[in-house]
Scaffold this motif. Structure first.
Motif, PDB file in Angstrom:
ATOM      1  N   ALA A 157       4.305  -1.139  -8.998  1.00 30.75           N
ATOM      2  CA  ALA A 157       4.589   0.297  -8.990  1.00 30.75           C
ATOM      3  C   ALA A 157       3.936   0.974  -7.787  1.00 30.75           C
ATOM      4  O   ALA A 157       4.553   1.828  -7.129  1.00 30.75           O
ATOM      5  CB  ALA A 157       4.103   0.924 -10.297  1.00 30.75           C
ATOM      6  N   ALA A 158       2.697   0.584  -7.484  1.00 30.37           N
ATOM      7  CA  ALA A 158       2.011   1.163  -6.325  1.00 30.37           C
ATOM      8  C   ALA A 158       2.728   0.800  -5.028  1.00 30.37           C
ATOM      9  O   ALA A 158       2.837   1.622  -4.101  1.00 30.37           O
ATOM     10  CB  ALA A 158       0.562   0.670  -6.287  1.00 30.37           C
ATOM     11  N   TYR A 159       3.229  -0.427  -4.957  1.00 30.32           N
ATOM     12  CA  TYR A 159       3.982  -0.876  -3.783  1.00 30.32           C
ATOM     13  C   TYR A 159       5.238  -0.030  -3.587  1.00 30.32           C
ATOM     14  O   TYR A 159       5.559   0.383  -2.455  1.00 30.32           O
ATOM     15  CB  TYR A 159       4.336  -2.348  -3.953  1.00 30.32           C
ATOM     16  CG  TYR A 159       5.287  -2.903  -2.925  1.00 30.32           C
ATOM     17  CD1 TYR A 159       4.835  -3.287  -1.666  1.00 30.32           C
ATOM     18  CD2 TYR A 159       6.638  -3.056  -3.212  1.00 30.32           C
ATOM     19  CE1 TYR A 159       5.708  -3.805  -0.721  1.00 30.32           C
ATOM     20  CE2 TYR A 159       7.519  -3.568  -2.278  1.00 30.32           C
ATOM     21  CZ  TYR A 159       7.055  -3.943  -1.035  1.00 30.32           C
ATOM     22  OH  TYR A 159       7.928  -4.447  -0.104  1.00 30.32           O
ATOM     23  N   LEU A 160       5.955   0.247  -4.669  1.00 28.66           N
ATOM     24  CA  LEU A 160       7.171   1.050  -4.573  1.00 28.66           C
ATOM     25  C   LEU A 160       6.849   2.482  -4.151  1.00 28.66           C
ATOM     26  O   LEU A 160       7.547   3.059  -3.307  1.00 28.66           O
ATOM     27  CB  LEU A 160       7.910   1.037  -5.906  1.00 28.66           C
ATOM     28  CG  LEU A 160       8.489  -0.326  -6.331  1.00 28.66           C
ATOM     29  CD1 LEU A 160       9.074  -0.242  -7.733  1.00 28.66           C
ATOM     30  CD2 LEU A 160       9.557  -0.796  -5.340  1.00 28.66           C
ATOM     31  N   LEU A 161       5.797   3.068  -4.710  1.00 27.20           N
ATOM     32  CA  LEU A 161       5.411   4.423  -4.334  1.00 27.20           C
ATOM     33  C   LEU A 161       4.956   4.485  -2.874  1.00 27.20           C
ATOM     34  O   LEU A 161       5.301   5.416  -2.138  1.00 27.20           O
ATOM     35  CB  LEU A 161       4.289   4.925  -5.248  1.00 27.20           C
ATOM     36  CG  LEU A 161       4.692   5.240  -6.692  1.00 27.20           C
ATOM     37  CD1 LEU A 161       3.460   5.590  -7.523  1.00 27.20           C
ATOM     38  CD2 LEU A 161       5.701   6.382  -6.732  1.00 27.20           C
ATOM     39  N   LEU A 162       4.189   3.486  -2.467  1.00 25.14           N
ATOM     40  CA  LEU A 162       3.719   3.429  -1.088  1.00 25.14           C
ATOM     41  C   LEU A 162       4.908   3.381  -0.122  1.00 25.14           C
ATOM     42  O   LEU A 162       4.940   4.084   0.896  1.00 25.14           O
ATOM     43  CB  LEU A 162       2.824   2.201  -0.914  1.00 25.14           C
ATOM     44  CG  LEU A 162       2.190   1.920   0.452  1.00 25.14           C
ATOM     45  CD1 LEU A 162       0.848   1.209   0.244  1.00 25.14           C
ATOM     46  CD2 LEU A 162       3.103   1.017   1.290  1.00 25.14           C
ATOM     47  N   ASN A 163       5.901   2.570  -0.457  1.00 28.97           N
ATOM     48  CA  ASN A 163       7.057   2.432   0.428  1.00 28.97           C
ATOM     49  C   ASN A 163       7.992   3.623   0.350  1.00 28.97           C
ATOM     50  O   ASN A 163       8.726   3.889   1.315  1.00 28.97           O
ATOM     51  CB  ASN A 163       7.805   1.140   0.104  1.00 28.97           C
ATOM     52  CG  ASN A 163       7.168  -0.066   0.749  1.00 28.97           C
ATOM     53  OD1 ASN A 163       7.380  -0.341   1.929  1.00 28.97           O
ATOM     54  ND2 ASN A 163       6.365  -0.789  -0.014  1.00 28.97           N
ATOM     55  N   LEU A 164       7.970   4.340  -0.770  1.00 28.65           N
ATOM     56  CA  LEU A 164       8.736   5.583  -0.827  1.00 28.65           C
ATOM     57  C   LEU A 164       8.166   6.581   0.180  1.00 28.65           C
ATOM     58  O   LEU A 164       8.911   7.210   0.946  1.00 28.65           O
ATOM     59  CB  LEU A 164       8.689   6.157  -2.241  1.00 28.65           C
ATOM     60  CG  LEU A 164       9.407   7.496  -2.448  1.00 28.65           C
ATOM     61  CD1 LEU A 164      10.887   7.356  -2.140  1.00 28.65           C
ATOM     62  CD2 LEU A 164       9.195   8.006  -3.866  1.00 28.65           C
ATOM     63  N   GLY A 165       6.827   6.716   0.185  1.00 32.59           N
ATOM     64  CA  GLY A 165       6.201   7.584   1.172  1.00 32.59           C
ATOM     65  C   GLY A 165       6.448   7.097   2.592  1.00 32.59           C
ATOM     66  O   GLY A 165       6.663   7.899   3.513  1.00 32.59           O
ATOM     67  N   TYR A 166       6.443   5.780   2.767  1.00 32.54           N
ATOM     68  CA  TYR A 166       6.705   5.181   4.078  1.00 32.54           C
ATOM     69  C   TYR A 166       8.100   5.568   4.567  1.00 32.54           C
ATOM     70  O   TYR A 166       8.283   5.991   5.711  1.00 32.54           O
ATOM     71  CB  TYR A 166       6.565   3.667   3.958  1.00 32.54           C
ATOM     72  CG  TYR A 166       6.713   2.899   5.247  1.00 32.54           C
ATOM     73  CD1 TYR A 166       5.627   2.695   6.087  1.00 32.54           C
ATOM     74  CD2 TYR A 166       7.936   2.342   5.612  1.00 32.54           C
ATOM     75  CE1 TYR A 166       5.754   1.971   7.267  1.00 32.54           C
ATOM     76  CE2 TYR A 166       8.075   1.610   6.781  1.00 32.54           C
ATOM     77  CZ  TYR A 166       6.985   1.429   7.604  1.00 32.54           C
ATOM     78  OH  TYR A 166       7.115   0.718   8.772  1.00 32.54           O
TER      79      TYR A 166
END
Length: 335
Positions: A157-166
Motif C-alpha cells: 500500500a505504501a508503494y502504491l501511494l508513493l508512486n501515486l505521488g511520483y
C-alpha cells in the motif's frame, strides 16, 4: 477489451516517430486508411499488453523481495509461501504503476527517442484499452492483498501511494525523484521480511536503498547523455558531473553498509569473519564493475539489462551467491 467489438481508432507503428511528433491517439488524428471499424488482431493486442506490463522488470521483485532468504530462519514452507505471495503482490503493484505512468506520460514519451516505442506512446494501445487493463490488474491485486493482514501488506500500500505521488508530480523534483524510486525497493525488502516473519536488518536495508540510488542515478546519467534531459523535467537539476559524484558516494555507502551487515547482522554465526573476507572483494568488484560500465561505456540506461547481460557481473554475482549459500548452510548446521 474484446477485439471483436472494439471500434476505436487503432494505430500500428511502422517505424519510430520523428522527433517531436505525437502519435495519432495523442493528437486526435486518424492514420491514413484507418476506419472506425478497424480491428486489432488478438496477438497484436496481447503483445502490446505484455509489453505494457514490462515483464523484463519483474526479476527485480523476485530478487529484492526474496532477500530474506539470506536468513536461514526463512527456509521454511510457510515462509516460502509468504515470499510467493509478496512477490506476486509487488509484481501486480509494479505493473499497475507502469501502466499509470505510461498513461500519464504518453505525450512526453512520444517525443522521447528511447520511449516513443512504448505501446501507448506509439499508438499501439489506446488509453481506453490501457485503463481497462489497469482496472483488471488492480482487481487482481486487491484479491491478492485480501489474503494478508494490514500489518503484513502495508509495504505494498505504501508503494502504491508513493508512486501515486511520483506520477502526480514528485518525479519532476530533482534528487527527490531518485530517492522515491529507491524507497520503492526498500519497501520490497521490508515486505519480504514481513511475509517471512523475520526481522529487517537495518544495515542490509541501508545497503539495498543506497544500491538502488546508485542504479537509478546511473539511469539518469545515461538519459542526460542521450537526450540532454529535455524529456524529463527533473533532469534539469542534474549534470553528468553531479551524477558521477552522487554515484560514487552511493557506491561507497553501499559497500560500507554491506560490510556492517556482514559484521553485525548477518546470520553467519562463527563464519562471520570468513564471510567478510570472502564476500567483501566480490561485493566491491561488483560495484566497481557497474561504475565502469556506466562511467566508461555509457551503459546504465536499463539497469536490469546491464546487471544480467554483462558476463563479468553475472559471473561475480553467481560466485557471490554460491559462497553466501555455502556459508549460510555452514552457519545453520553449526547452530
Amino acid at each position: 477489451m474484446n477485439p471483436a467489438t472494439h471500434t476505436g481508432p487503432v494505430v500500428r507503428a511502422t517505424g519510430p516517430h520523428p522527433t517531436g511528433a505525437r502519435p495519432p491517439e495523442a493528437t486526435g488524428a486518424r492514420p491514413p486508411g484507418a476506419t472506425g471499424g478497424s480491428v486489432r488482431r488478438l496477438p497484436g493486442l496481447v503483445g502490446s499488453l505484455v509489453q505494457l506490463a514490462r515483464p523484463g522488470q519483474w526479476p527485480k521483485n523476485v530478487l529484492v523481495v526474496s532477500v530474506p532468504l539470506l536468513d536461514p530462519q526463512a527456509w521454511t514452507r510457510s515462509a516460502l509461501g509468504g515470499l510467493v505471495w509478496a512477490v506476486s503482490a509487488f509484481t501486480l503493484g509494479s505493473v499497475l504503476v507502469y501502466v499509470l505512468n505510461d498513461l500519464a506520460d504518453r505525450r512526453r514519451d512520444a517525443d522521447n527517442p528511447a520511449r516513443r516505442h512504448r505501446p501507448i506512446a506509439a499508438g499501439l494501445l489506446t488509453p481506453r484499452a490501457a485503463v481497462l487493463f489497469a482496472t483488471g490488474v488492480a482487481t487482481l491485486l486487491v484479491a491478492v492483498l485480501t489474503l494478508a493482514t494490514v500489518a503484513t501488506a502495508w509495504p505494498v500500500a505504501a508503494y502504491l501511494l508513493l508512486n501515486l505521488g511520483y506520477s502526480l508530480g514528485l518525479k519532476h523534483v530533482p534528487l527527490l525523484d531518485v530517492f522515491l524510486v529507491a524507497s520503492g525497493f526498500a519497501l520490497r525488502l521490508v515486505q519480504g521480511h514481513l511475509a517471512t516473519g523475520t526481522a529487517v536488518p537495518g544495515w542490509l536495508l541501508t545497503a539495498v536503498f543506497t544500491l538502488c540510488l546508485l542504479l537509478t542515478l546511473g539511469k539518469r546519467r545515461q538519459e542526460l547523455r542521450v537526450t540532454g534531459g529535455d524529456h524529463r523535467p527533473a533532469l534539469r537539476g542534474y549534470t553528468v558531473a553531479l551524477t558521477d559524484q552522487l554515484m560514487q558516494l552511493s557506491a561507497a555507502l553501499t559497500a560500507g553498509s554491506y560490510l556492517l551487515y556482514l559484521r553485525d547482522e548477518a546470520p553467519l554465526g562463527g563464519y562471520a569473519s570468513t564471510a567478510t573476507a570472502l564476500l567483501t572483494p566480490l561485493a566491491i568488484f561488483g560495484l566497481f564493475r557497474y561504475l565502469q560500465l556506466v562511467l566508461v561505456r555509457d551503459a546504465g540506461g536499463n539497469p536490469v539489462r546491464t546487471l544480467v547481460r554483462d558476463p563479468a557481473l553475472v559471473t561475480n554475482s553467481a560466485l557471490w551467491a554460491v559462497l553466501s549459500g555455502v556459508l549460510l548452510l555452514a552457519a545453520r548446521s553449526q547452530g
